[in-house]
Write a protein that holds these residues in place. Sequence first.
Motif, PDB file in Angstrom:
ATOM      1  N   GLY A   1       0.818  -1.206   0.000  1.00 61.12           N
ATOM      2  CA  GLY A   1       0.000   0.000   0.000  1.00 61.12           C
ATOM      3  C   GLY A   1       0.848   1.250   0.000  1.00 61.12           C
ATOM      4  O   GLY A   1       2.071   1.199   0.165  1.00 61.12           O
ATOM      5  N   SER A   2       0.193   2.387  -0.171  1.00 63.31           N
ATOM      6  CA  SER A   2       0.908   3.659  -0.255  1.00 63.31           C
ATOM      7  C   SER A   2       1.144   4.302   1.107  1.00 63.31           C
ATOM      8  O   SER A   2       1.988   5.191   1.242  1.00 63.31           O
ATOM      9  N   TYR A   3       0.401   3.867   2.134  1.00 59.13           N
ATOM     10  CA  TYR A   3       0.531   4.507   3.448  1.00 59.13           C
ATOM     11  C   TYR A   3       1.940   4.347   4.006  1.00 59.13           C
ATOM     12  O   TYR A   3       2.541   5.309   4.491  1.00 59.13           O
ATOM     13  N   GLN A   4       2.479   3.138   3.944  1.00 53.27           N
ATOM     14  CA  GLN A   4       3.811   2.898   4.496  1.00 53.27           C
ATOM     15  C   GLN A   4       4.867   3.687   3.737  1.00 53.27           C
ATOM     16  O   GLN A   4       5.869   4.117   4.316  1.00 53.27           O
ATOM     17  N   LEU A   5       4.642   3.903   2.446  1.00 56.02           N
ATOM     18  CA  LEU A   5       5.574   4.706   1.657  1.00 56.02           C
ATOM     19  C   LEU A   5       5.575   6.151   2.134  1.00 56.02           C
ATOM     20  O   LEU A   5       6.636   6.764   2.304  1.00 56.02           O
ATOM     21  N   SER A   6       4.394   6.716   2.371  1.00 59.26           N
ATOM     22  CA  SER A   6       4.322   8.097   2.863  1.00 59.26           C
ATOM     23  C   SER A   6       4.939   8.211   4.255  1.00 59.26           C
ATOM     24  O   SER A   6       5.573   9.216   4.588  1.00 59.26           O
ATOM     25  N   GLN A   7       4.754   7.172   5.083  1.00 55.38           N
ATOM     26  CA  GLN A   7       5.368   7.175   6.407  1.00 55.38           C
ATOM     27  C   GLN A   7       6.890   7.121   6.310  1.00 55.38           C
ATOM     28  O   GLN A   7       7.601   7.749   7.093  1.00 55.38           O
ATOM     29  N   ALA A   8       7.395   6.365   5.341  1.00 54.42           N
ATOM     30  CA  ALA A   8       8.843   6.248   5.164  1.00 54.42           C
ATOM     31  C   ALA A   8       9.465   7.591   4.813  1.00 54.42           C
ATOM     32  O   ALA A   8      10.558   7.926   5.282  1.00 54.42           O
ATOM     33  N   VAL A   9       8.768   8.380   3.996  1.00 57.39           N
ATOM     34  CA  VAL A   9       9.273   9.703   3.613  1.00 57.39           C
ATOM     35  C   VAL A   9       9.410  10.594   4.846  1.00 57.39           C
ATOM     36  O   VAL A   9      10.447  11.235   5.067  1.00 57.39           O
ATOM     37  N   SER A  10       8.364  10.632   5.682  1.00 59.43           N
ATOM     38  CA  SER A  10       8.396  11.467   6.887  1.00 59.43           C
ATOM     39  C   SER A  10       9.414  10.956   7.901  1.00 59.43           C
ATOM     40  O   SER A  10      10.138  11.735   8.528  1.00 59.43           O
ATOM     41  N   TYR A  11       9.466   9.651   8.052  1.00 60.59           N
ATOM     42  CA  TYR A  11      10.363   9.045   9.032  1.00 60.59           C
ATOM     43  C   TYR A  11      11.823   9.287   8.660  1.00 60.59           C
ATOM     44  O   TYR A  11      12.662   9.611   9.508  1.00 60.59           O
ATOM     45  N   LEU A  12      12.125   9.137   7.382  1.00 63.90           N
ATOM     46  CA  LEU A  12      13.501   9.342   6.926  1.00 63.90           C
ATOM     47  C   LEU A  12      13.930  10.789   7.153  1.00 63.90           C
ATOM     48  O   LEU A  12      15.060  11.057   7.581  1.00 63.90           O
ATOM     49  N   ALA A  13      13.021  11.723   6.882  1.00 63.48           N
ATOM     50  CA  ALA A  13      13.342  13.139   7.090  1.00 63.48           C
ATOM     51  C   ALA A  13      13.638  13.432   8.555  1.00 63.48           C
ATOM     52  O   ALA A  13      14.489  14.273   8.876  1.00 63.48           O
ATOM     53  N   LYS A  14      12.969  12.733   9.454  1.00 65.51           N
ATOM     54  CA  LYS A  14      13.196  12.929  10.888  1.00 65.51           C
ATOM     55  C   LYS A  14      14.595  12.481  11.303  1.00 65.51           C
ATOM     56  O   LYS A  14      15.164  12.987  12.273  1.00 65.51           O
ATOM     57  N   MET A  15      15.177  11.547  10.552  1.00 65.79           N
ATOM     58  CA  MET A  15      16.486  11.002  10.913  1.00 65.79           C
ATOM     59  C   MET A  15      17.648  11.814  10.352  1.00 65.79           C
ATOM     60  O   MET A  15      18.798  11.422  10.486  1.00 65.79           O
ATOM     61  N   VAL A  16      17.348  12.941   9.718  1.00 62.69           N
ATOM     62  CA  VAL A  16      18.393  13.808   9.182  1.00 62.69           C
ATOM     63  C   VAL A  16      18.644  14.941  10.176  1.00 62.69           C
ATOM     64  O   VAL A  16      17.712  15.644  10.575  1.00 62.69           O
ATOM     65  N   ASP A  17      19.905  15.124  10.602  1.00 60.43           N
ATOM     66  CA  ASP A  17      20.201  16.186  11.562  1.00 60.43           C
ATOM     67  C   ASP A  17      20.351  17.525  10.853  1.00 60.43           C
ATOM     68  O   ASP A  17      20.194  17.635   9.630  1.00 60.43           O
ATOM     69  N   LYS A  18      20.656  18.576  11.620  1.00 59.49           N
ATOM     70  CA  LYS A  18      20.711  19.926  11.063  1.00 59.49           C
ATOM     71  C   LYS A  18      21.834  20.104  10.048  1.00 59.49           C
ATOM     72  O   LYS A  18      21.814  21.046   9.250  1.00 59.49           O
ATOM     73  N   ASN A  19      22.820  19.210  10.073  1.00 57.08           N
ATOM     74  CA  ASN A  19      23.923  19.285   9.115  1.00 57.08           C
ATOM     75  C   ASN A  19      23.685  18.418   7.879  1.00 57.08           C
ATOM     76  O   ASN A  19      24.568  18.285   7.029  1.00 57.08           O
ATOM     77  N   GLY A  20      22.504  17.824   7.804  1.00 55.67           N
ATOM     78  CA  GLY A  20      22.178  16.990   6.654  1.00 55.67           C
ATOM     79  C   GLY A  20      22.693  15.570   6.757  1.00 55.67           C
ATOM     80  O   GLY A  20      22.642  14.814   5.785  1.00 55.67           O
TER      81      GLY A  20
END
Length: 407
Positions: free
Chosen positions: A281-300
């Motif tokens: 399904g597409s829900y887990q894909l949208s969650q992956a996008v948000s989750y991955l962004a959360k794991m990026v610190d201020k220096n990228g």
Amino acid sequence: MKLRTGNSNKMIASILQLENEQSVSDYSASIIKSFENDILPFYFGLHVLNRDDLIQNHTTEITKKLFDVRDNLFLICDGTYARHQKSTNNEYQRKSFSGQKKVPLCKPFTIYPNGLSKFLTEGDTFVLDRGFRDIKDALEKKKFTVLMPALKGKRKQLSTKESNQSRFVTKIRWAVESVHGVLKQKYRLLDHKIGNKLIPKVGIYFRIASFLNNTFGKRLQSDVEIVQRMHNQKDAENTLAIEAEEKGWFRRKLIFKNITGNDLLDFPEMTEKDMKIFFTGSYQLSQAVSYLAKMVDKNGKLNIEYVKDEKNVLKLKVPSRHIFRTTYRCFLRYTPNSIGVSGVTHYACECANGRRTIGCCSHIAAIIYYLFFARYLSKIFKPAEILSDTFKKDNSIPVIESDSDDD
């Protein structure tokens, strides 16, 4: 217009150039009365349907395909909520206050005690969420089948079988969640904070919105490939999780390093459609996008660590979405330089749903999304990134006082 926009009577009167806002109230009352007397009794509700019609025309296609629906009726039960103003009626204020949401609200949940029973026979299925766990035994005593996501309790993980069965349930329960979302997006009054004067009309507003959605709304669909993959993986055991336990991978101390865009270039290639099939399904894909962004610190820098000390098996550490100091160990076995869903052959994680073989948990999904697509981006953007800096401009720190007297 009132239901669709959620605007105040004063605003609607101004838009329509009416003399006063009372005219809006009068017109609304007249339309509601017309729905109640002339439309809903003849075109909406169980009394205008029969059992065969419900099974053949009102059962979602994915439910029919996943559970091989023939003569049994599937009922997906759920409630939604409508926020409303505080009331000076203290008795009602106490009864309507939600300890979970911390706001006053009412929960429309329509039941037809004199109409529903005539449709039901032994073996019919109720699809419920965990909030209905207290009535599960009562329904089963009446010889109904109850489908509900598994309860983890005090265990750290669900078994593979429990996780897979739960995914089957959530896949068909998604329909009612989606409809609730559609109703509140299309009919903004239901999503706004409702004035106390409209509380007695909440039920009829939801019935009108549901009728309009049933009559003119778009039917929900799901890809055939997703259904086929779910059937193929239903009874598959998570052999990689078993191997990880037997070899002590969860306990072994390893030297991890941060993953970069130049690492693991032999990882399988996938299209976006492949990922949706893999994630069921597409829900887990949208969650992956948000989750991955959360794991990026201020220096990228991406906060995912990995080691590859065995052939074609990735061992990774991924931070939790909810608990700051918690990390999960994940394992991926793949076929190098392959193309398509079959390239990732096995996966496991130590989170609650980490043993499932139908779809995967958010941690595995984020890893696959990064290795397939996100690492080739110049920057991983955070959804609604402007909100991340809300409290940084003046160095203020938000404080929530749990013992505040302002209730």
